[in-house]
Design an enzyme around this catalytic site. Structure first.
Site, PDB file in Angstrom:
ATOM      1  N   GLU A 261       0.853  -1.187   0.000  1.00 30.23           N
ATOM      2  CA  GLU A 261       0.000   0.000   0.000  1.00 30.23           C
ATOM      3  C   GLU A 261       0.885   1.231   0.000  1.00 30.23           C
ATOM      4  OE1 GLU A 261      -3.077   0.143   3.016  1.00 30.23           O
ATOM      5  OE2 GLU A 261      -2.852   2.307   3.241  1.00 30.23           O
ATOM      6  N   GLU A 266      -2.648  11.184   3.311  1.00 35.01           N
ATOM      7  CA  GLU A 266      -3.669  10.976   4.335  1.00 35.01           C
ATOM      8  C   GLU A 266      -3.640  12.175   5.266  1.00 35.01           C
ATOM      9  OE1 GLU A 266      -4.432   6.504   5.599  1.00 35.01           O
ATOM     10  OE2 GLU A 266      -2.305   6.984   5.785  1.00 35.01           O
TER      11      GLU A 266
END
Length: 375
Positions: A261, A266
Site C-alpha cells: 500500500e 492521508e
C-alpha cells in the site's frame, strides 16, 4: 352595348396584367436555411487524455436549404465548408472551453446560425521526461466516468470497513459527482442502510480501473476541513484479495499487506495542519508486517488546491507535496513494490485516523481537480 377596343386601351390592359403577375411573384420571398444542427466529436487527446493524438475535433452541421457553411471558434475567423463538415485541431495546451458557431447560408446568402460550447483538453506530449499514460481531468458533468472509476461499496470486513470507520460507502451521486471541472467526494451525516446494517454516515470510495507499475502520479486536490474526516489518496497492489475491489483476483490474490500500500496523502480528523505519506507492506521474505512514512506541516490544504505526488520506480519510492519530499525510501527486493497498483480516492469517517466526529458535523467535501500518471 358594343365595345370597340382601340389599340391604346388594349396595350394598357396588357400592362395591367403583367403588373399583377409580377406582384404575385414578389410575395414568394427567399428563405433562410432551417432545421440547423451542429454535432462536435473529439478525437485523440481531446477525447482521451492518455491517447497519442492531438486536440482534434470534427464539426458537422446540417440545415435544410443550405448551400454552404461557415464555422467560427470563439471570435476567430470564419472557416468555410461546402458540405457542412470540418476537421479542426486545437493546439493550446491544457483544458479550455471554446464556443463553436456554425452558420448556414442559402443560395441567396440568407443565413441562420447555431452555437455550442465544447471543452477540449490538449495534454503536453511529455512532462518530467515521461509520457502521460492515464488521466482524468474531470471536465464533464454528473456521475464519475464509469470507464475510469469503480465504486467500492461492499464492506471489506463483513459488515464493516477496516480501522473502525463509521461510514457506508455508496455509488450515489449524493456522495460522488463531477461539476465545474472537479471531482467531489462528499461525506454526509445521514442514516443509511446497506445489507441490513445501518450507519450514521455515508461517503464514497473510488477505485481506478487503470493499473500501473512505476511512474509519477500527480493529483491536484483540496481536502475537507471538518473534524472527524479521514481523506486519502492512495494505491493498493492490484493482486489484493479485498472484497468488492474492481480488479478481483485478475492479478493475483495475496491479501493485505502483502500486496503493498502507498498512501500518497492521508490527513487525520483532528489535525488538518499535517499531512501523512506512508507505506504499508508485507516483507516478501519473512511475511512480517512493515510500515514506514513521514509527515509534513501544511497550512492551506483545505482552502486551496495542492499537488500530491508519487514517484515510484524499481529503485525508490518518493511521496511529495507540491514537489517537496514528505517521505522517501529505497525500493528493495524485500518490499512488494514491483507489481501493478491501482488508485483509491475516499473520505473515511472516524476510525483510527478520523478520530471523534463532532456532534455538529453535517457534511464535508474533498475536491480533485485532476489525476495524471506519467511513465
Amino acid at each position: 352595348m358594343k365595345i370597340t377596343f382601340t389599340p391604346l386601351l388594349f396595350i394598357l390592359l396588357l400592362i395591367g396584367c403583367e403588373k399583377e403577375t409580377v406582384s404575385t411573384t414578389d410575395d414568394k420571398k427567399p428563405s433562410a436555411p432551417t432545421e440547423l444542427s451542429l454535432d462536435i466529436t473529439l478525437q485523440g487527446q481531446a477525447a482521451n487524455p492518455h491517447g497519442d493524438g492531438t486536440g482534434v475535433a470534427n464539426f458537422k452541421a446540417t440545415a435544410t436549404g443550405a448551400s454552404r457553411f461557415d464555422f467560427r471558434i470563439d471570435e476567430g475567423v470564419a472557416m468555410e465548408s461546402g458540405n457542412g463538415e470540418l476537421v479542426h485541431e486545437f493546439t493550446k495546451e491544457g483544458t479550455h472551453t471554446y464556443t463553436v458557431t456554425a452558420i448556414a447560408y442559402s443560395d441567396e446568402n440568407l443565413a441562420d446560425s447555431i452555437a455550442k460550447n465544447v471543452r477540449v483538453r490538449v495534454a503536453p506530449p511529455s512532462k518530467y521526461g515521461m509520457t502521460l499514460v492515464w488521466a482524468d481531468e474531470f471536465d464533464y458533468e454528473g456521475a464519475v466516468d464509469v470507464n475510469k472509476w469503480h465504486h467500492q461499496v461492499i464492506p471489506i470486513a463483513g459488515n464493516n470497513w477496516a480501522n473502525n470507520e463509521e461510514q457506508h460507502y455508496t455509488d450515489r451521486t449524493d456522495n460522488s459527482y463531477v461539476s465545474d471541472g472537479t471531482l467531489k467526494i462528499v461525506a454526509k451525516k445521514e442514516n443509511y442502510q446497506f445489507r441490513g446494517i445501518t450507519k450514521n454516515y455515508t461517503s464514497a470510495r473510488l477505485n481506478s480501473k487503470y493499473i500501473f507499475k512505476y511512474g509519477r502520479v500527480d493529483i491536484s486536490a483540496k481536502l475537507p476541513a471538518a473534524g472527524g474526516t479521514w481523506p486519502a489518496l492512495w494505491t493498493l497492489g492490484a493482486n489484493i484479495d479485498e472484497i468488492g475491489n474492481y480488479h478481483g483476483n485478475t492479478y493475483g490474490s495475496v491479501g493485505w499487506p502483502s500486496c503493498g500500500e502507498i498512501d500518497i496523502m492521508e490527513q487525520n480528523g483532528w489535525d488538518k495542519n499535517h499531512l501523512i505519506g506512508h507505506l504499508h507492506w508485507g516483507d516478501t521474505q519473512t511475511g512480517a508486517y512493515e510500515n514506514k512514512g513521514g509527515t509534513k506541516v501544511v497550512s492551506n490544504t483545505t482552502t486551496t488546491f495542492n499537488l500530491y505526488s508519487l514517484i515510484w520506480n524499481e529503485n525508490e519510492i518518493k511521496i511529495l507535496f507540491n514537489d517537496e519530499v514528505v517521505y522517501e525510501t529505497e525500493n528493495t527486493s524485500a518490499m512488494p513494490y514491483d507489481n501493478p497498483h491501482y488508485l483509491l480516492f475516499n473520505i473515511a469517517m472516524g476510525g483510527t485516523l478520523g478520530g471523534a466526529i463532532p456532534n455538529d458535523f453535517t457534511q464535508a467535501v474533498m475536491e480533485v481537480d485532476y489525476i495524471q500518471i506519467y511513465q
